[in-house]
Design a protein around this motif. Structure first.
Motif, PDB file in Angstrom:
ATOM      1  N   GLU A   1       2.325  -2.475  15.693  1.00  0.00           N
ATOM      2  CA  GLU A   1       3.001  -1.463  14.870  1.00  0.00           C
ATOM      3  C   GLU A   1       3.650  -0.399  15.755  1.00  0.00           C
ATOM      4  O   GLU A   1       3.024   0.116  16.684  1.00  0.00           O
ATOM      5  CB  GLU A   1       1.978  -0.826  13.918  1.00  0.00           C
ATOM      6  CG  GLU A   1       2.591   0.274  13.069  1.00  0.00           C
ATOM      7  CD  GLU A   1       1.740   0.648  11.872  1.00  0.00           C
ATOM      8  OE1 GLU A   1       1.045  -0.239  11.323  1.00  0.00           O
ATOM      9  OE2 GLU A   1       1.776   1.825  11.482  1.00  0.00           O
TER      10      GLU A   1
ATOM     11  N   GLU B   1      -4.649  -5.848  14.633  1.00  0.00           N
ATOM     12  CA  GLU B   1      -3.605  -4.816  14.739  1.00  0.00           C
ATOM     13  C   GLU B   1      -4.128  -3.630  15.542  1.00  0.00           C
ATOM     14  O   GLU B   1      -4.992  -2.891  15.078  1.00  0.00           O
ATOM     15  CB  GLU B   1      -3.190  -4.389  13.327  1.00  0.00           C
ATOM     16  CG  GLU B   1      -2.064  -3.369  13.337  1.00  0.00           C
ATOM     17  CD  GLU B   1      -1.607  -3.014  11.918  1.00  0.00           C
ATOM     18  OE1 GLU B   1      -1.590  -3.898  11.036  1.00  0.00           O
ATOM     19  OE2 GLU B   1      -1.269  -1.833  11.704  1.00  0.00           O
TER      20      GLU B   1
ATOM     21  N   TRP C   1      -7.174  -4.923  10.632  1.00  0.00           N
ATOM     22  CA  TRP C   1      -6.947  -3.653  11.318  1.00  0.00           C
ATOM     23  C   TRP C   1      -8.246  -2.857  11.203  1.00  0.00           C
ATOM     24  O   TRP C   1      -8.751  -2.647  10.094  1.00  0.00           O
ATOM     25  CB  TRP C   1      -5.799  -2.865  10.685  1.00  0.00           C
ATOM     26  CG  TRP C   1      -5.755  -1.466  11.217  1.00  0.00           C
ATOM     27  CD1 TRP C   1      -5.525  -1.100  12.516  1.00  0.00           C
ATOM     28  CD2 TRP C   1      -6.004  -0.254  10.491  1.00  0.00           C
ATOM     29  NE1 TRP C   1      -5.611   0.264  12.645  1.00  0.00           N
ATOM     30  CE2 TRP C   1      -5.903   0.801  11.419  1.00  0.00           C
ATOM     31  CE3 TRP C   1      -6.294   0.039   9.164  1.00  0.00           C
ATOM     32  CZ2 TRP C   1      -6.088   2.134  11.058  1.00  0.00           C
ATOM     33  CZ3 TRP C   1      -6.478   1.359   8.801  1.00  0.00           C
ATOM     34  CH2 TRP C   1      -6.360   2.395   9.735  1.00  0.00           C
TER      35      TRP C   1
ATOM     36  N   PHE D   1     -11.654   0.610   5.138  1.00  0.00           N
ATOM     37  CA  PHE D   1     -11.611   1.944   5.749  1.00  0.00           C
ATOM     38  C   PHE D   1     -11.555   3.080   4.734  1.00  0.00           C
ATOM     39  O   PHE D   1     -11.891   4.206   5.057  1.00  0.00           O
ATOM     40  CB  PHE D   1     -10.432   2.067   6.737  1.00  0.00           C
ATOM     41  CG  PHE D   1      -9.129   1.468   6.233  1.00  0.00           C
ATOM     42  CD1 PHE D   1      -8.827   0.137   6.472  1.00  0.00           C
ATOM     43  CD2 PHE D   1      -8.224   2.235   5.501  1.00  0.00           C
ATOM     44  CE1 PHE D   1      -7.643  -0.424   5.995  1.00  0.00           C
ATOM     45  CE2 PHE D   1      -7.047   1.694   5.026  1.00  0.00           C
ATOM     46  CZ  PHE D   1      -6.750   0.357   5.268  1.00  0.00           C
TER      47      PHE D   1
ATOM     48  N   TRP E   1       0.813  -1.230   0.000  1.00  0.00           N
ATOM     49  CA  TRP E   1       0.000   0.000   0.000  1.00  0.00           C
ATOM     50  C   TRP E   1       0.836   1.266   0.000  1.00  0.00           C
ATOM     51  O   TRP E   1       0.632   2.143  -0.842  1.00  0.00           O
ATOM     52  CB  TRP E   1      -1.022   0.013   1.153  1.00  0.00           C
ATOM     53  CG  TRP E   1      -0.540  -0.308   2.525  1.00  0.00           C
ATOM     54  CD1 TRP E   1      -0.290   0.572   3.530  1.00  0.00           C
ATOM     55  CD2 TRP E   1      -0.270  -1.613   3.055  1.00  0.00           C
ATOM     56  NE1 TRP E   1       0.114  -0.102   4.652  1.00  0.00           N
ATOM     57  CE2 TRP E   1       0.136  -1.442   4.403  1.00  0.00           C
ATOM     58  CE3 TRP E   1      -0.319  -2.910   2.548  1.00  0.00           C
ATOM     59  CZ2 TRP E   1       0.493  -2.495   5.233  1.00  0.00           C
ATOM     60  CZ3 TRP E   1       0.029  -3.975   3.367  1.00  0.00           C
ATOM     61  CH2 TRP E   1       0.426  -3.757   4.691  1.00  0.00           C
TER      62      TRP E   1
HETATM   63  C1  XUL Z   1      -2.927   1.775   9.360  1.00  0.00           C
HETATM   64  C2  XUL Z   1      -2.238   0.492   9.261  1.00  0.00           C
HETATM   65  C3  XUL Z   1      -2.734  -0.439   8.228  1.00  0.00           C
HETATM   66  C4  XUL Z   1      -2.663  -1.871   8.626  1.00  0.00           C
HETATM   67  C5  XUL Z   1      -3.275  -2.813   7.630  1.00  0.00           C
HETATM   68  O1  XUL Z   1      -2.431   2.643  10.324  1.00  0.00           O
HETATM   69  O2  XUL Z   1      -1.276   0.241   9.962  1.00  0.00           O
HETATM   70  O3  XUL Z   1      -1.993  -0.229   7.077  1.00  0.00           O
HETATM   71  O4  XUL Z   1      -1.364  -2.283   8.850  1.00  0.00           O
HETATM   72  O5  XUL Z   1      -4.571  -2.463   7.302  1.00  0.00           O
END
Ligand code: XUL
Ligand code: CO
Length: 434
Positions: A267, A231, A187, A144, A49
């Motif tokens: 993350e 996530e 997520w 989203f 992405w």
């Molecule tokens: C958004 C985020 C996403 C997820 C996957 O902050 O981290 O890219 O990792 O949907």
């Protein structure tokens, strides 16, 4: 071959003294670290992405990048984008990649067309994966970005959106399974709310719990052996997100009977937004038995936004890998670069250099973490700090009760002497390795 990365060679390991900006100084895939190849420890993944679908926009302005696969609204360009993506994986020698459905196929606005173009693209990936050996770390659904998701996916007040979300996740799990993905991520950027004035929080949580149970049931039904990961993120885009941090996610998983089925993808930037350190989130997940994978990046500490920068801070990364190694390392998880260029970094070489620097920072952090583990200084300090608990009468307290413990304090005249926590000495110790 496209000519997108023309003139950029495959990145080689040249050692710590190299001054070549397009060489690895620390990432040496075959180097053994604690008895395991570095590549197998780190399990790097490129995120489709940020590197290929994001066009450089921010809240104040649109596209800054110019890529030959724009506009991203047709299959010919989706295939060109895939060709370039696999060229980057090859240049970096990255073993894995990750994608959302919306990154790889055009958005048609209806489920049937989206599902069939996703299928066509994943067939295209399958051929490339077979030819290059690149593997899929995880797949996921983008629930989203499109306006249909503005009030949530599984938590949407409209049951038709819940249905669209279920159909979308089914198609993305099928795609991930087809490509031998090692995990599937959810997520919930819009699984949350803006105001309680229009939100039935308890119904939304129940729907999200039921939805995740359906995802797990479907995984077993199709024989997908990868791990289902959630996530955490506290906010952005929603003001309040239900999966705030690792501890909140664990409470949610327990409440809906999923703690043995679902693990957590942590993350760095999301940990910072939640007011935690990255290693806090990793250590918490490990302690609760739900550590799965990481999205590696770095947040700006001043802006308060999710800036998703490439990691470049070795001491921070070293502490993260220290806790990952202590937890036994990854099983199905890996180090996914959920990181994007700055919008002024226009050139293909910027994309390559960003990953080279990120991979090197992680490799350096891993080596520092392994050296600390092999030296054993932090473990010894912990052993000393908790040594009192080795004592049989101390351990017996844990199976006792408040009344008996109070009696013991009186009988023995227990009156604790405060001891130094040695924080600065330990911080100095860590600095020897990073
Ligand atoms: C958004 C985020 C996403 C997820 C996957 O902050 O981290 O890219 O990792 O949907
Ligand atoms: Co992420």
């Amino acid at each position: 071959m496209t000519n997108f990365f023309e003139g950029i060679p495959k990145i080689a390991y040249e050692g710590a003294n190299s001054t070549n900006p397009l060489a690895f100084r620390h990432y040496n895939p075959d180097e053994m670290v604690m008895g395991k190849r570095m590549e197998d420890h780190l399990r790097f993944s490129v995120a489709y992405w940020h590197s290929f679908a994001w066009e450089g926009g921010d809240p104040f302005g649109g596209q800054t990048f110019e890529r030959p696969w724009y506009p991203q609204d047709n299959m010919a360009n989706a295939k060109l984008k895939a060709d370039v993506a696999f060229e980057l994986f090859d240049i970096l020698n990255a073993p894995f990649f990750c994608f959302h459905d919306a990154d790889v196929r055009p958005e048609t606005g209806n489920f049937a067309d989206n599902a069939s173009t996703l299928d066509e693209m994943t067939d295209y990936f399958a051929e490339k994966m077979e030819a290059t050996g690149t593997r899929l770390l995880w797949g996921t659904a983008n629930m989203f970005s499109h306006r249909r998701w503005m009030s949530g996916a599984s938590t949407n007040p409209d049951p038709d959106v819940f249905a669209f979300a279920a159909a979308t996740v089914k198609s993305c799990l099928d795609a991930t399974h087809k490509l031998g993905g090692q995990n599937y991520v959810l997520w919930g950027g819009r699984e949350g709310y803006e105001t309680l004035l229009n939100t039935d929080l308890s119904t939304e949580l129940d729907h999200m719990g039921r939805f995740l149970n359906m995802v797990v049931d479907y995984k077993h039904k199709i024989g997908f052996e990868g791990t289902i990961l959630v996530e955490p993120k506290p906010q952005e885009p929603s003001k309040h997100q239900y999966d705030y941090d690792v501890a909140t996610c664990f409470g949610f998983l327990k409440n809906y009977g999923l703690e043995n089925e679902v693990k957590i993808n942590i993350e760095q930037g999301h940990a910072i937004l939640a007011g935690h350190s990255f290693e806090h989130e990793i250590a918490t997940a490990a302690a609760l038995g739900v550590f799965g994978s990481i999205d590696m990046n770095r947040n700006d500490y001043q802006s308060g936004w999710d800036t998703d920068q490439f990691p470049n801070n070795t001491p921070e990364v070293a502490l993260a890998y220290y806790h990952i190694l202590k937890a036994g390392g990854y099983t199905t998880g890996g180090t996914n670069f959920d990181a994007k260029l700055r919008r002024q970094s226009l050139d293909p070489v910027d994309l390559v250099a960003a990953h080279v620097g990120g991979m090197d920072t992680c490799a350096r952090g891993l080596k520092a973490a392994a050296a600390m583990i092999e030296d054993g200084g932090l473990e010894a300090a912990l052993g000393e700090r908790y040594a009192g608990w080795q004592n049989a009468s101390a351990k017996a307290m844990l199976n006792s009760d408040l009344g008996s413990i109070a009696q013991r304090v009186l009988d023995k005249g227990i009156n604790p002497t405060p001891k130094s926590g040695r924080q600065e000495i330990l911080e100095n110790y860590v600095n020897r390795f990073v």
